[in-house]
Scaffold this motif. Structure first.
Motif, mmCIF file in Angstrom:
data_model
loop_
_atom_site.group_PDB
_atom_site.id
_atom_site.type_symbol
_atom_site.label_atom_id
_atom_site.label_comp_id
_atom_site.label_asym_id
_atom_site.label_seq_id
_atom_site.Cartn_x
_atom_site.Cartn_y
_atom_site.Cartn_z
ATOM 1 N N PRO A 186 0.819 -1.215 0.000
ATOM 2 C CA PRO A 186 0.000 0.000 0.000
ATOM 3 C C PRO A 186 0.851 1.261 0.000
ATOM 4 N N GLY A 187 0.255 2.347 -0.477
ATOM 5 C CA GLY A 187 0.946 3.613 -0.518
ATOM 6 C C GLY A 187 1.772 3.780 -1.775
ATOM 7 N N ARG A 188 2.516 4.857 -1.788
ATOM 8 C CA ARG A 188 3.337 5.215 -2.940
ATOM 9 C C ARG A 188 4.794 5.273 -2.498
ATOM 10 N N PHE A 189 5.694 4.799 -3.372
ATOM 11 C CA PHE A 189 7.128 4.811 -3.092
ATOM 12 C C PHE A 189 7.837 5.613 -4.177
ATOM 13 N N ARG A 190 8.837 6.367 -3.747
ATOM 14 C CA ARG A 190 9.644 7.137 -4.707
ATOM 15 C C ARG A 190 11.035 7.315 -4.123
ATOM 16 N N VAL A 191 12.047 7.143 -4.963
ATOM 17 C CA VAL A 191 13.441 7.342 -4.565
ATOM 18 C C VAL A 191 14.085 8.203 -5.648
ATOM 19 N N TRP A 192 14.587 9.393 -5.268
ATOM 20 C CA TRP A 192 15.088 10.306 -6.275
ATOM 21 C C TRP A 192 16.131 11.247 -5.690
ATOM 22 N N GLU A 193 16.762 12.056 -6.579
ATOM 23 C CA GLU A 193 17.724 13.065 -6.173
ATOM 24 C C GLU A 193 17.189 14.440 -6.533
ATOM 25 N N HIS A 194 17.523 15.411 -5.696
ATOM 26 C CA HIS A 194 17.077 16.786 -5.922
ATOM 27 C C HIS A 194 18.179 17.718 -5.454
ATOM 28 N N GLY A 195 18.826 18.378 -6.402
ATOM 29 C CA GLY A 195 19.878 19.320 -6.046
ATOM 30 C C GLY A 195 21.005 18.700 -5.257
ATOM 31 N N GLY A 196 21.305 17.421 -5.529
ATOM 32 C CA GLY A 196 22.350 16.712 -4.807
ATOM 33 C C GLY A 196 21.869 16.026 -3.547
ATOM 34 N N LEU A 197 20.637 16.286 -3.123
ATOM 35 C CA LEU A 197 20.059 15.626 -1.957
ATOM 36 C C LEU A 197 19.474 14.276 -2.370
#
Length: 236
Positions: free
Chosen positions: A29-40
């Motif tokens: 259940p739910g939503r998963f996301r793994v990403w980079e943003h401005g080096g974070l």
């Protein structure tokens, strides 16, 4: 942030990418996301039972300015983890976490009691978790990239652990001992065995996480890991 910590955090982020992809494929259940943003390095898990997965790491003086924009994204309330002196504006301290890193040299001796196999049942019994958390642990430890280790005594598996390799960094994660067999050195044995496997695979760095002050943290220290306290920050 040292280059050692940076390499460790990026490897942990890639490991979380594998885990969240597996959870999505398993229909959790739910939503998963793994990403980079401005080096974070950002991780999102929207189910409340998995809220501990929602984090932002990779915070440095150079990446800190990107944090406000990242936290403004709707639908999540992450824990921001810092290993330096950075103080994220508008956040308050939460319970710190621990990052453990060890450079690999001469590998430890092989442990004849450790074998490879399906670890899920032992991990779930050792963690004593159910529901969505148990389903996440099962999905993560069934991904093809996962190396799965069992410590067997008298023909019975008593402890289990996992490991993934990301370039030349090994992430040691997912370790548990059955309640009746705790306190007998099972986890140090599995830790040493994974260090050997990681060295044999060409890794130069091993990474693990633990709760500060826990038995796992003490085991990592005795195994030669440098332990970094990760300051945790959350929205008020």
């Amino acid at each position: 942030m040292s280059s050692e910590v940076g390499d460790a955090e990026r490897a942990l982020h890639r490991r979380m990418g594998l885990a969240c992809a597996a959870a999505t494929a398993a229909g959790l259940p739910g939503r998963f996301r793994v990403w980079e943003h401005g080096g974070l390095l950002a991780v999102l898990a929207t189910d409340p039972a998995l809220g501990f997965l929602s984090t932002v790491s990779g915070v440095t003086p150079e990446t800190l300015p990107a944090l406000d924009g990242l936290l403004a994204e709707p639908g999540w309330d992450p824990t921001v983890l810092t290993t330096g002196d950075e103080v994220p504006e508008g956040l308050v301290r939460a319970e710190d976490r621990l990052l453990a890193v060890r450079r690999l040299g001469e590998p430890p001796a092989a442990d004849p009691g450790v074998t490879e196999g399906d670890v899920v049942d032992v991990l779930l019994a050792g963690y004593e978790v159910t529901g969505v958390v148990a389903a996440f642990v099962a999905a993560e430890h069934r991904v093809p990239a996962m190396r799965r280790f069992l410590l067997v005594e008298g023909g019975t598996p008593i402890a289990a652990a996992g490991m993934t390799v990301h370039g030349d960094v090994a992430v040691l994660g997912g370790a548990a001992t059955l309640p009746a067999h705790r306190g007998r050195g099972a986890q140090p044995r599995l830790l040493r065995h994974r260090l050997r496997v990681a060295a044999d695979a060409g890794c130069v760095l091993a990474v693990a996480t633990a709760r500060a002050g826990s038995v796992s943290a003490a085991n990592l220290g005795r195994a030669g890991f440098r332990r970094y306290r990760r300051s945790a920050w959350t929205k008020p």
